[in-house]
Design a protein around this motif. Structure first.
Motif, PDB file in Angstrom:
ATOM      1  N   VAL A 113       1.087  -1.192  -0.078  1.00  0.00           N
ATOM      2  CA  VAL A 113       0.057   0.008   0.046  1.00  0.00           C
ATOM      3  C   VAL A 113       0.905   1.276  -0.260  1.00  0.00           C
ATOM      4  O   VAL A 113       0.630   2.085  -0.796  1.00  0.00           O
ATOM      5  N   LEU A 114       1.965   1.035   0.776  1.00  0.00           N
ATOM      6  CA  LEU A 114       2.867   2.352   0.841  1.00  0.00           C
ATOM      7  C   LEU A 114       3.567   2.532  -0.334  1.00  0.00           C
ATOM      8  O   LEU A 114       3.808   3.694  -1.092  1.00  0.00           O
ATOM      9  N   ALA A 115       3.997   1.481  -0.833  1.00  0.00           N
ATOM     10  CA  ALA A 115       4.772   1.665  -2.159  1.00  0.00           C
ATOM     11  C   ALA A 115       3.865   2.146  -3.638  1.00  0.00           C
ATOM     12  O   ALA A 115       4.253   2.898  -4.274  1.00  0.00           O
ATOM     13  N   ARG A 116       2.597   1.654  -3.460  1.00  0.00           N
ATOM     14  CA  ARG A 116       1.651   2.389  -4.462  1.00  0.00           C
ATOM     15  C   ARG A 116       1.392   3.753  -4.005  1.00  0.00           C
ATOM     16  O   ARG A 116       1.521   4.482  -5.350  1.00  0.00           O
ATOM     17  N   ILE A 124       3.533   5.806  -2.745  1.00  0.00           N
ATOM     18  CA  ILE A 124       4.819   6.393  -3.279  1.00  0.00           C
ATOM     19  C   ILE A 124       4.672   6.501  -4.463  1.00  0.00           C
ATOM     20  O   ILE A 124       5.561   7.680  -5.083  1.00  0.00           O
ATOM     21  N   MET A 125       4.612   5.555  -5.319  1.00  0.00           N
ATOM     22  CA  MET A 125       4.920   5.507  -6.734  1.00  0.00           C
ATOM     23  C   MET A 125       3.869   6.518  -7.420  1.00  0.00           C
ATOM     24  O   MET A 125       4.422   7.068  -8.356  1.00  0.00           O
ATOM     25  N   LEU A 126       2.797   6.431  -6.942  1.00  0.00           N
ATOM     26  CA  LEU A 126       1.808   7.396  -7.774  1.00  0.00           C
ATOM     27  C   LEU A 126       2.128   8.953  -7.444  1.00  0.00           C
ATOM     28  O   LEU A 126       1.988   9.582  -8.248  1.00  0.00           O
ATOM     29  N   SER A 127       2.585   9.097  -6.228  1.00  0.00           N
ATOM     30  CA  SER A 127       3.034  10.559  -5.898  1.00  0.00           C
ATOM     31  C   SER A 127       4.353  10.881  -6.762  1.00  0.00           C
ATOM     32  O   SER A 127       4.411  11.952  -7.239  1.00  0.00           O
ATOM     33  N   LEU A 128       5.167   9.925  -6.893  1.00  0.00           N
ATOM     34  CA  LEU A 128       6.562  10.212  -7.579  1.00  0.00           C
ATOM     35  C   LEU A 128       6.290  10.428  -9.262  1.00  0.00           C
ATOM     36  O   LEU A 128       6.868  11.013  -9.791  1.00  0.00           O
ATOM     37  N   HIS A 145       7.606   3.580 -15.503  1.00  0.00           N
ATOM     38  CA  HIS A 145       8.941   2.911 -15.664  1.00  0.00           C
ATOM     39  C   HIS A 145       9.916   3.681 -14.864  1.00  0.00           C
ATOM     40  O   HIS A 145      10.832   2.933 -14.080  1.00  0.00           O
ATOM     41  N   ALA A 146       9.773   5.127 -15.150  1.00  0.00           N
ATOM     42  CA  ALA A 146      10.901   5.673 -14.540  1.00  0.00           C
ATOM     43  C   ALA A 146      11.029   5.836 -13.110  1.00  0.00           C
ATOM     44  O   ALA A 146      12.113   6.011 -12.350  1.00  0.00           O
ATOM     45  N   VAL A 147       9.734   5.858 -12.399  1.00  0.00           N
ATOM     46  CA  VAL A 147       9.642   5.988 -11.068  1.00  0.00           C
ATOM     47  C   VAL A 147      10.194   4.587 -10.477  1.00  0.00           C
ATOM     48  O   VAL A 147      10.652   4.523  -9.467  1.00  0.00           O
ATOM     49  N   ARG A 148       9.853   3.272 -11.078  1.00  0.00           N
ATOM     50  CA  ARG A 148       9.928   2.241 -10.485  1.00  0.00           C
ATOM     51  C   ARG A 148      11.377   2.032 -10.474  1.00  0.00           C
ATOM     52  O   ARG A 148      11.923   1.362  -9.696  1.00  0.00           O
TER      53      ARG A 148
END
Length: 510
Positions: free
Chosen positions: A209-212, A214-218, A277-280
């Motif tokens: 949940v945190l990773a999702r 964080i990734m959406l924010s980034l 892709h860039a964020v991950r």
């Protein structure tokens, strides 16, 4: 799934609020089940009836899991009363309407719950107040640390007593029911659960949940050309898992695995494969850099020169080592590449050799080319291994990989008439959002050409491939126009099969 869920309820925690039935009662139900139905072809309803009748258990509305379509959405809000020393969890559930079932009844939803104190320890639970009654929670007179709350109504409240300090709730432990959960947990709460929860599923879920989030924010930051910065608390949470030797190694490996790019794109209003892709990639490299020493230690401590053994201990060891090696190789460090080459050359089994090759193949260069060639020379006579070899290369996120895939079409081991080879090479390419959805349309053009060519050989396989275009409206206008162009080309091709025409035309119609 529901049958397994019922079994899990029954053999759970030994308490009137800990589970529907304890292990002894479950055995009684199974005895009645076999007495009634041994040697017969039976239904889930008959299994349910045996458990209910043997024990007089209340399974009100459980069978709705079989008759009512849709996944329940459950919202949970919490409140703590320091003066009364109580902690409340309020549940509300809703099952979305589906064709033929516009109105849904509340489901029987078992929610396993624990409460953590400020040190991350499970708090002892003694009683819960529900529907006007204070029910004791105990196992042989001793407090328990996890209870299964039976949510049966549209809205319900459960109040825990003797809670002296504000807890952090661990909700849906062990994935006790297949629901969509929405809670009022803050990011700090999730970070706390990631670092401390004793329940492995919830610890993993907190990280996901945190990773999702964080990734959406980034992704938003990337799209606005803002610098990417990773929350250090998230890094520390994953570090605590990586360094915890008491945890199962397979769990550690899964907890360290970020959500896939497709999952994140599904959460965006307009899918942006480049940004995701860039964020991950950024997060993976940042974690690899911050935890480099820990990952190196993980690789070192999980090496083995022993012969291949197929058991959980060995499999989890290999899985964790391979995940750590993949993270390290994302750094594109020559020393790490040498380490991965060593792991490749000294591997005692194909699992670890293939994993080392996967890690090396993340980055273009001589090492990648040499390892891919060496692996093929060793395994060229094994059909299934060569299929995996094709898939590894076709699903690569290396920029411009479409040209590599075109070259592989001419490889002597590839056969367009062989469905498995097509699925591995062309299907694998469709699994790379970066290259399939390349901004210049090269991925769409390649796939369009292949579909038309393949349709003359195997229409069924071609129809599977053209399905990769089915969600073209999810992307930006430039990609939509490029994908639509290929769909129109396919749909208008001479002699097109009914299978491919149906999917392409329906995709165009939206």
């Amino acid at each position: 799934m529901c049958w397994l869920m019922l079994c899990n309820f029954m053999i759970g925690y030994d308490s009137s609020y800990g589970s529907i039935m304890d292990f002894t009662i479950t055995v009684t139900g199974m005895d009645l089940y076999f007495k009634r139905h041994d040697g017969q072809a039976v239904t889930c309803e008959e299994f349910y009836a045996a458990m209910r009748d043997a024990n007089g258990a209340n399974f009100h509305n459980f069978l709705l899991w079989y008759s009512q379509a849709g996944t329940p959405s459950v919202k949970v809000t919490s409140s703590f009363n320091a003066e009364a020393k109580t902690y409340s969890l309020k549940f509300s559930q809703e099952v979305p309407p589906t064709p033929g079932q516009s109105v849904k009844e509340p489901m029987f939803i078992p929610v396993a719950v624990g409460l953590l104190d400020s040190n991350g320890k499970d708090m002892p639970l003694t009683s819960v107040y529900h529907e006007g009654m204070l029910e004791p929670i105990s196992t042989n007179g001793q407090p328990v640390h996890t209870v299964v709350l039976q949510v049966k109504k549209k809205e319900e409240e459960f109040v825990f007593s003797n809670i002296s300090k504000q807890p952090i709730p661990s909700i849906l432990r062990g994935y006790s029911a297949p629901i969509r959960l929405d809670s009022d947990l803050t990011d700090d709460d999730l970070l706390f659960l990631l670092a401390h929860d004793s329940d492995e599923f919830n610890r993993w879920e907190a990280g996901q949940v945190l990773a999702r989030k964080i990734m959406l924010s980034l992704v938003s930051d990337f799209q606005q050309n803002k610098p990417l910065v990773l929350n250090q608390k998230f890094v520390h949470g994953l570090k605590s898992i990586l360094c915890d030797t008491s945890l199962d190694k397979e769990f550690i490996a899964k907890a360290l695995t970020l959500p896939g790019e497709g999952e994140i794109m599904d959460m965006l209003e307009v899918a942006d494969p480049d940004a995701v892709h860039a964020v991950r990639s950024f997060i993976r490299k940042h974690l690899a850099s911050e935890l480099k020493a820990e990952f190196l230690s993980t690789v070192e401590s999980n090496r083995s020169t022993e012969p291949y053994i197929f058991n959980h201990s060995s499999m989890s060891r290999r899985t964790l080592k391979n995940v750590a090696l993949a993270y390290l190789c994302s750094l594109e460090d020559p020393e790490i590449t040498s380490l991965a080459l060593h792991e490749y050359k000294t591997a005692t089994n194909m699992t670890e050799q293939f994993a080392a090759m996967v890690a090396i193949a993340q980055n273009p260069g001589k090492a990648r080319d040499d390892v891919l060639a060496d692996f093929y020379n060793k395994w060229e006579h094994d059909f299934l291994v060569v299929t995996k070899w094709f898939a590894l290369q076709s699903m690569s996120d290396i920029p411009g990989n479409v040209e590599n895939v075109r070259k592989l079409l001419k490889h002597p081991a590839f056969d367009m008439h062989n469905p498995n080879k097509v699925y591995s090479l062309i299907g694998g390419f469709c699994g790379s959002p970066v290259n399939l959805h390349a901004k210049d349309g090269s991925g769409y053009k390649f796939l369009g050409e292949i579909v038309v060519q393949l349709d003359k050989i195997n229409p069924q396989v071609a129809s599977r491939m053209v399905s990769a275009f089915s969600r073209w409206r999810r992307y930006d206008e430039t990609r939509q126009a490029l994908a639509k162009e290929q769909l129109e080309m396919i749909a208008s091709a001479n002699g097109l099969s009914a299978n491919v025409f149906e999917i392409s035309s329906k995709s165009l119609a939206g």
